[in-house]
Scaffold this motif. Sequence first.
Motif, PDB file in Angstrom:
ATOM      1  N   MET A   1       0.849  -1.191   0.000  1.00 43.21           N
ATOM      2  CA  MET A   1       0.000   0.000   0.000  1.00 43.21           C
ATOM      3  C   MET A   1       0.879   1.235   0.000  1.00 43.21           C
ATOM      4  SD  MET A   1      -1.407   0.674   3.899  1.00 43.21           S
ATOM      5  CE  MET A   1      -2.393  -0.793   4.110  1.00 43.21           C
ATOM      6  N   ARG A   2       0.392   2.277  -0.666  1.00 45.92           N
ATOM      7  CA  ARG A   2       1.014   3.598  -0.607  1.00 45.92           C
ATOM      8  C   ARG A   2      -0.091   4.637  -0.463  1.00 45.92           C
ATOM      9  NH1 ARG A   2       6.453   3.847  -1.527  1.00 45.92           N
ATOM     10  NH2 ARG A   2       7.411   2.327  -2.931  1.00 45.92           N
ATOM     11  N   GLY A   3       0.016   5.459   0.544  1.00 48.34           N
ATOM     12  CA  GLY A   3      -0.972   6.499   0.805  1.00 48.34           C
ATOM     13  C   GLY A   3      -1.955   6.096   1.882  1.00 48.34           C
ATOM     14  N   GLU A   4      -2.421   4.853   1.833  1.00 47.50           N
ATOM     15  CA  GLU A   4      -3.390   4.402   2.839  1.00 47.50           C
ATOM     16  C   GLU A   4      -2.791   4.364   4.239  1.00 47.50           C
ATOM     17  OE1 GLU A   4      -4.659   2.390  -1.049  1.00 47.50           O
ATOM     18  OE2 GLU A   4      -2.770   2.647   0.051  1.00 47.50           O
ATOM     19  N   GLU A   5      -1.462   4.142   4.336  1.00 47.07           N
ATOM     20  CA  GLU A   5      -0.830   4.085   5.664  1.00 47.07           C
ATOM     21  C   GLU A   5      -0.963   5.422   6.398  1.00 47.07           C
ATOM     22  OE1 GLU A   5       1.380   6.342   3.305  1.00 47.07           O
ATOM     23  OE2 GLU A   5       1.082   4.242   2.744  1.00 47.07           O
ATOM     24  N   THR A   6      -0.918   6.523   5.640  1.00 47.23           N
ATOM     25  CA  THR A   6      -1.068   7.851   6.234  1.00 47.23           C
ATOM     26  C   THR A   6      -2.527   8.106   6.597  1.00 47.23           C
ATOM     27  OG1 THR A   6       0.810   8.640   4.948  1.00 47.23           O
ATOM     28  CG2 THR A   6      -0.671  10.311   5.841  1.00 47.23           C
TER      29      THR A   6
END
Length: 291
Positions: free
Chosen positions: A117-122
């Motif tokens: 995932m990229r972005g969802e972690e934030t």
Amino acid sequence: MAEEYIAVDWGSTHLRAWHIRSGEFVNTLALPCGVTRMGQDTAEEIFQRHLAPWRGKDAIPVVMAGMIGSESGWLPVPYLPCPATLEAPGEQRCAVAKGVWIVPGLKSARHGVYNVMRGEETQLLGAYELAPASCYVMPGTHCKWVPVAERQVAGFDTVMTGELHHLLLTHSLVGQSLPAQKEDEQAFHRGLETGLEAPSVLPRLFETRAAWLLGALARESVSDYLSGLLIGAEVAAQSAQLRPESVVVVGSEALVARYLKAFSLAGITASACDGERAFVRGIGRIMDAGK
């Protein structure tokens, strides 16, 4: 709380940014120039054109998340392995210029099953601050299901519901020769019921085509029926696997509402969290931790 900063959600298709001062939005930006739509420009050139002017002479800090950290973005930022704390990505953000950072994504490798995932972690960090829960569902083109225990992410699942809906409707027999689609709440509900009852959805896909061919489903209602079918199957399958104690659905209002209907019909209590608000809160949390 950090006094002034810029939060940037730079995904595959869109760039969204918020200039925040004392908790208030000073500027906002939304552009269709995600990392797959930059044309001849580099990410740095787009940044300098649209975001650098916000920084002023004081060069206020910028934190970016999403596909901007991929190989197609500004700089490839390695994924952090799970298990990871909710705070870990922000603590290990990568500098790409003075006062400009990219938050790394997360990767999961469990028993030969891989996910990223990229972005969802934030967004996840912000959602947890706003609405603590044991499981977060983050719908979109690729829906993330993320169990959280004691502020840790051990792993997560990705369900390609949104992309599958698009592909079936535009590139398969299911959607071939259909007229313009119209909103049909009854068709969506009917699809939800079918998907929840039969999450092994493959046989139901051709049945969708047969239904409109034989006049049992209005041709202009196929999109909503198919949306309900796929979301219902996703919720049934993932809920049976994860058995979450509490669910928060994070995303845009319209899409969250569809998932909440699915959970309600499945007899599972779920609540909503606005995706944009969660992302901005996540960046704010990262800024606070970095002071």
